[in-house]
Design a protein around this motif. Sequence first.
Motif, PDB file in Angstrom:
ATOM      1  N   GLN A  75       7.394   6.796   1.810  1.00 26.17           N
ATOM      2  CA  GLN A  75       6.687   5.452   2.008  1.00 26.17           C
ATOM      3  C   GLN A  75       5.332   5.711   2.120  1.00 26.17           C
ATOM      4  N   GLN A  76       4.764   6.642   2.707  1.00 26.71           N
ATOM      5  CA  GLN A  76       3.567   6.913   3.372  1.00 26.71           C
ATOM      6  C   GLN A  76       2.858   7.606   2.124  1.00 26.71           C
ATOM      7  N   VAL A  77       3.354   8.450   1.353  1.00 29.61           N
ATOM      8  CA  VAL A  77       2.692   9.243   0.339  1.00 29.61           C
ATOM      9  C   VAL A  77       3.001   8.954  -0.950  1.00 29.61           C
ATOM     10  N   GLY A  78       4.015   8.219  -1.309  1.00 29.88           N
ATOM     11  CA  GLY A  78       4.530   7.771  -2.551  1.00 29.88           C
ATOM     12  C   GLY A  78       5.282   8.849  -2.924  1.00 29.88           C
ATOM     13  N   ASP A  79       6.317   8.397  -3.940  1.00 30.30           N
ATOM     14  CA  ASP A  79       7.233   9.244  -4.625  1.00 30.30           C
ATOM     15  C   ASP A  79       6.450   9.561  -5.995  1.00 30.30           C
ATOM     16  N   LYS A  80       6.135  10.792  -6.154  1.00 29.08           N
ATOM     17  CA  LYS A  80       5.119  11.211  -7.363  1.00 29.08           C
ATOM     18  C   LYS A  80       5.978  11.753  -8.375  1.00 29.08           C
ATOM     19  N   GLY A  81       7.203  11.693  -8.193  1.00 30.40           N
ATOM     20  CA  GLY A  81       8.115  12.453  -9.355  1.00 30.40           C
ATOM     21  C   GLY A  81       8.272  13.974  -9.172  1.00 30.40           C
ATOM     22  N   PHE A  82       7.954  14.483  -8.080  1.00 27.98           N
ATOM     23  CA  PHE A  82       8.040  15.813  -7.571  1.00 27.98           C
ATOM     24  C   PHE A  82       9.478  16.150  -7.532  1.00 27.98           C
ATOM     25  N   GLN A  83       9.829  17.526  -7.901  1.00 28.82           N
ATOM     26  CA  GLN A  83      11.160  17.884  -8.112  1.00 28.82           C
ATOM     27  C   GLN A  83      11.552  19.061  -6.899  1.00 28.82           C
ATOM     28  N   VAL A  84      12.853  19.406  -6.706  1.00 28.93           N
ATOM     29  CA  VAL A  84      13.020  20.269  -5.790  1.00 28.93           C
ATOM     30  C   VAL A  84      12.699  21.749  -6.343  1.00 28.93           C
ATOM     31  N   GLY A  85      11.978  22.516  -5.573  1.00 27.84           N
ATOM     32  CA  GLY A  85      11.506  23.775  -5.866  1.00 27.84           C
ATOM     33  C   GLY A  85       9.773  23.692  -6.424  1.00 27.84           C
ATOM     34  N   ASP A  86       9.342  22.553  -6.334  1.00 28.73           N
ATOM     35  CA  ASP A  86       7.976  22.320  -6.652  1.00 28.73           C
ATOM     36  C   ASP A  86       7.372  22.794  -5.453  1.00 28.73           C
ATOM     37  N   VAL A  87       6.086  23.543  -5.494  1.00 25.85           N
ATOM     38  CA  VAL A  87       5.167  23.878  -4.729  1.00 25.85           C
ATOM     39  C   VAL A  87       4.399  22.662  -4.292  1.00 25.85           C
ATOM     40  N   VAL A  88       4.086  22.447  -3.253  1.00 25.38           N
ATOM     41  CA  VAL A  88       3.241  21.063  -3.041  1.00 25.38           C
ATOM     42  C   VAL A  88       2.319  21.543  -1.932  1.00 25.38           C
ATOM     43  N   SER A  89       1.323  20.478  -1.805  1.00 21.34           N
ATOM     44  CA  SER A  89       0.240  20.700  -0.793  1.00 21.34           C
ATOM     45  C   SER A  89       0.384  19.172   0.081  1.00 21.34           C
ATOM     46  N   VAL A  90       0.527  19.226   1.399  1.00 19.90           N
ATOM     47  CA  VAL A  90       0.915  18.026   2.122  1.00 19.90           C
ATOM     48  C   VAL A  90      -0.446  18.138   2.966  1.00 19.90           C
ATOM     49  N   THR A  91      -1.195  16.840   2.970  1.00 22.25           N
ATOM     50  CA  THR A  91      -2.124  16.448   4.056  1.00 22.25           C
ATOM     51  C   THR A  91      -1.703  15.611   5.140  1.00 22.25           C
ATOM     52  N   TYR A  92      -2.036  16.102   5.994  1.00 20.49           N
ATOM     53  CA  TYR A  92      -1.342  15.323   7.423  1.00 20.49           C
ATOM     54  C   TYR A  92      -2.311  15.240   8.538  1.00 20.49           C
ATOM     55  N   VAL A  93      -1.819  14.186   9.564  1.00 14.55           N
ATOM     56  CA  VAL A  93      -2.583  14.308  10.592  1.00 14.55           C
ATOM     57  C   VAL A  93      -1.750  14.402  11.991  1.00 14.55           C
ATOM     58  N   ARG A  94      -2.058  14.567  13.068  1.00 16.61           N
ATOM     59  CA  ARG A  94      -1.495  14.841  14.296  1.00 16.61           C
ATOM     60  C   ARG A  94      -0.546  16.144  14.195  1.00 16.61           C
ATOM     61  N   GLY A  95       0.187  16.510  15.193  1.00  7.85           N
ATOM     62  CA  GLY A  95       1.100  17.501  15.057  1.00  7.85           C
ATOM     63  C   GLY A  95       2.257  17.322  14.446  1.00  7.85           C
ATOM     64  N   VAL A  96       3.154  18.491  14.873  1.00 12.91           N
ATOM     65  CA  VAL A  96       4.660  18.316  14.490  1.00 12.91           C
ATOM     66  C   VAL A  96       5.362  17.337  15.215  1.00 12.91           C
ATOM     67  N   VAL A  97       6.245  16.704  14.926  1.00 13.83           N
ATOM     68  CA  VAL A  97       7.070  15.853  15.800  1.00 13.83           C
ATOM     69  C   VAL A  97       8.436  16.315  15.728  1.00 13.83           C
ATOM     70  N   PRO A  98       9.110  16.783  16.789  1.00 10.50           N
ATOM     71  CA  PRO A  98      10.282  17.300  16.736  1.00 10.50           C
ATOM     72  C   PRO A  98      11.351  16.512  16.357  1.00 10.50           C
ATOM     73  N   GLY A  99      12.525  17.313  16.069  1.00  9.50           N
ATOM     74  CA  GLY A  99      13.684  16.127  15.478  1.00  9.50           C
ATOM     75  C   GLY A  99      14.707  17.255  14.937  1.00  9.50           C
ATOM     76  N   SER A 100      15.807  16.644  14.392  1.00  7.24           N
ATOM     77  CA  SER A 100      16.648  17.687  13.624  1.00  7.24           C
ATOM     78  C   SER A 100      15.980  18.320  12.459  1.00  7.24           C
ATOM     79  N   ILE A 101      15.120  17.674  11.956  1.00  7.78           N
ATOM     80  CA  ILE A 101      14.025  17.950  10.948  1.00  7.78           C
ATOM     81  C   ILE A 101      12.849  17.649  11.319  1.00  7.78           C
ATOM     82  N   PRO A 102      12.073  18.396  11.963  1.00  8.23           N
ATOM     83  CA  PRO A 102      10.730  18.089  12.319  1.00  8.23           C
ATOM     84  C   PRO A 102       9.877  17.293  11.308  1.00  8.23           C
TER      85      PRO A 102
END
Length: 182
Positions: free
Chosen positions: A144-171
């Motif tokens: 919802q924040q970055v948009g579904d740009k039609g990327f597929q499993v296995g694609d190598v992507v670059s992610v721009t983010y702010v703040r740190g890693v938020v812990p969770g079952s999947i951070p």
Amino acid sequence: MKCRALRLPAALAGLLLALSLCACGAGEEQGFAGEVLQISDAEVLVSVLPNDPLRAQATQVAFPLDAIGGRENLEATVGDTVTVVYLGPVTPGEPATVDARECGLLQKEFCGVIDRIGEGTAVIEPLATEEIAQEAQQLSISLQQVGDKGFQVGDVVSVTYVRGVVPGSIPQVDARDWGLAE
């Protein structure tokens, strides 16, 4: 978007050093990075990052909230790492002060491989060479924040983010953009 061999802290330090060296005159934009220590009704207090060139002049810098258009223009909270753009010289003091024009969250970037996509999220495995890979083997981002740009499993992507890693079952990270890595 590209995955760069030069990681953000070094790139940021170089950029800010260039800004500091080139923009010596009054009225020219300069910038620094720091951690927000305090936000009052009237002022923001920022601790200059240790690797920032401005640290030689000041460890803490304050500026009026009105200078950046008020609280509604400040997304940051106490503890966030921000970049501050200001005009003219730093006024010495405890803390030092600047004529701030902008204050935004420091953006970071990592590259990784899409592991899965579904239910409004993408799970990405950071490349082993990425600093963030030491914190998490997988990271979730909101489509919802970055948009579904039609990327597929296995694609190598670059992610721009702010703040740190938020812990969770999947951070998670607070992603702002993503694209195929070049």
